[in-house]
Design a protein around this motif. Sequence first.
Motif, PDB file in Angstrom:
ATOM      1  N   GLY A  62       0.780  -1.248   0.069  1.00  0.00           N
ATOM      2  CA  GLY A  62       0.109   0.045   0.046  1.00  0.00           C
ATOM      3  C   GLY A  62       0.819   1.506   0.027  1.00  0.00           C
ATOM      4  O   GLY A  62       0.372   2.224  -0.654  1.00  0.00           O
ATOM      5  N   VAL A  63       1.878   1.249   0.572  1.00  0.00           N
ATOM      6  CA  VAL A  63       2.834   2.524   0.880  1.00  0.00           C
ATOM      7  C   VAL A  63       3.587   2.825  -0.558  1.00  0.00           C
ATOM      8  O   VAL A  63       3.483   3.904  -0.945  1.00  0.00           O
ATOM      9  CB  VAL A  63       3.905   2.202   1.922  1.00  0.00           C
ATOM     10  N   LEU A  64       3.933   1.663  -1.269  1.00  0.00           N
ATOM     11  CA  LEU A  64       4.725   1.939  -2.636  1.00  0.00           C
ATOM     12  C   LEU A  64       3.463   2.368  -3.651  1.00  0.00           C
ATOM     13  O   LEU A  64       3.903   3.038  -4.474  1.00  0.00           O
ATOM     14  CB  LEU A  64       5.163   0.511  -2.945  1.00  0.00           C
ATOM     15  N   LEU A  65       2.406   1.697  -3.650  1.00  0.00           N
ATOM     16  CA  LEU A  65       1.455   2.101  -4.650  1.00  0.00           C
ATOM     17  C   LEU A  65       0.992   3.602  -4.501  1.00  0.00           C
ATOM     18  O   LEU A  65       1.061   4.313  -5.260  1.00  0.00           O
ATOM     19  CB  LEU A  65       0.217   1.246  -4.381  1.00  0.00           C
ATOM     20  N   ALA A  66       0.919   3.784  -2.956  1.00  0.00           N
ATOM     21  CA  ALA A  66       0.304   5.205  -2.906  1.00  0.00           C
ATOM     22  C   ALA A  66       1.296   6.216  -3.043  1.00  0.00           C
ATOM     23  O   ALA A  66       1.068   7.211  -3.623  1.00  0.00           O
ATOM     24  CB  ALA A  66       0.055   5.401  -1.275  1.00  0.00           C
ATOM     25  N   SER A  67       2.489   5.856  -2.833  1.00  0.00           N
ATOM     26  CA  SER A  67       3.695   6.914  -2.946  1.00  0.00           C
ATOM     27  C   SER A  67       3.642   7.176  -4.660  1.00  0.00           C
ATOM     28  O   SER A  67       4.031   8.070  -5.126  1.00  0.00           O
ATOM     29  CB  SER A  67       4.897   6.391  -2.510  1.00  0.00           C
ATOM     30  N   LEU A  68       3.598   6.025  -5.130  1.00  0.00           N
ATOM     31  CA  LEU A  68       3.678   6.118  -6.749  1.00  0.00           C
ATOM     32  C   LEU A  68       2.487   7.025  -7.277  1.00  0.00           C
ATOM     33  O   LEU A  68       2.743   8.017  -8.266  1.00  0.00           O
ATOM     34  CB  LEU A  68       3.608   4.898  -7.550  1.00  0.00           C
TER      35      LEU A  68
END
Length: 448
Positions: free
Chosen positions: A424-430
């Motif tokens: 979730g962190v990686l997708l949200a950051s992207l």
Amino acid sequence: MKGKEYLAPWERAFDQVLTPLEEFIHRQTTSGILLMLCAVAALIIGNSPLAEIYRHALHTEVTLGGGRLALSMSLHHWINDGLMAIFFLVVGLELKRELLVGELADPRQALLPISAAIGGMLLPALFFLLVNQGGEGIRGWGIPMATDIAFALGALALLGKRVPPALLTFLVALAIVDDLGAVVVIALFYTAKIDLVGLAAAGGVLLLLIALNRGGIRRILPYALLGVLLWLALLKSGVHATLAGVFLAFTIPMKPKLDAMRFLANAHSLLDQIREAHEKEPNIILNDQMRGRVTALSDGAQLAQAPAQVLEHKLHMTSAYLVIPIFALANAGIPIDFGAVDKIFTNPVALGVMAGLVLGKLIGISCTTWLMVKLGFSHLPLGLRFSHIMGMSLMAGIGFTMSIFVAELAFAGDPQSLLMAKTGVLLASLIAGVGGFFWLRMIGRSAG
């Protein structure tokens, strides 16, 4: 210019190579780019035939010391609990500087970024709680609260003159308050069972550090040695050991020994003495008097700088180009099942993190800023419009370093939830990074 300059045979050639390299390293974008490359490299390794070797290496036991003083932890724990203490030390030094002499020193000037940061922490946590209410993943509410300053500043700096300089300053002040909030959350809500003996030992070491500060000790070595003891005591106490970096930072002196006027007066006097000594013997190797005055000038230059400022400058490169990239390599190697991507968007932990970082940051920061200005409590910095604030609010949803760090604490015994939180962190950051970048690029073009 008078006088000679000695150049070694290959010195000019090395300068031609090293000068552009040094300029590149000191750019704001570079640390963000390196962090991104390390995160992508970890993702590739974590989804390749090397994945098993990667995970085995991270779980390898590493022992420092011997006998009763031996300390054993996995490599992963040494990185997250030990190496990251340097990152938290730099964060603490930045916080102290901003609170004493920076953007946060003037209460009226600091009110807007502080309010925006609080809104940008509360709304993401609320979004996460709403998505995860009644579920086991609710303890991850602190994950979407923090902004990754290296990534966000790197992305903003890529826009160059399309964004006003005041927007970078505003984001820095906001992210620093954000980091302070994350530190408080970690200390209060993500602390293991407290060991009172260890906590008492940490309190004793902290009092010694304060005594060094009040006693006028300006050398870094005593603080560093006590800082290691503080880290060990906090590790035993159950309070997260990385917080030793923040506590240590706040005890290191921020005032220089000599103010600018006193240093200039001393420097002029020493330069006159160096000239007199040079007239007697121009070769400094043979002239002890001239060498002594040059050494005194060098010592004076050190005394004209605050120890905390010097340490922050020295550790910034280590933190940005060693600690954070290693942290990314150790924590971003998330195995992705591309056949089950749809489950990510139905998993409450991943969904809560994404909603918090993207929507929570956008609404929390932009709406709080709008309210503070409309109610007359503050005003936008010169050159900024609300459209800039909206783009920056979206970009503040880049939550890589601190968010993954909190996820490791929240779901230490729950690998599936930890996997979903990191995803979730990686997708949200992207989403936040790309969305904020193109929004600011678009309004920058229309303004031009």
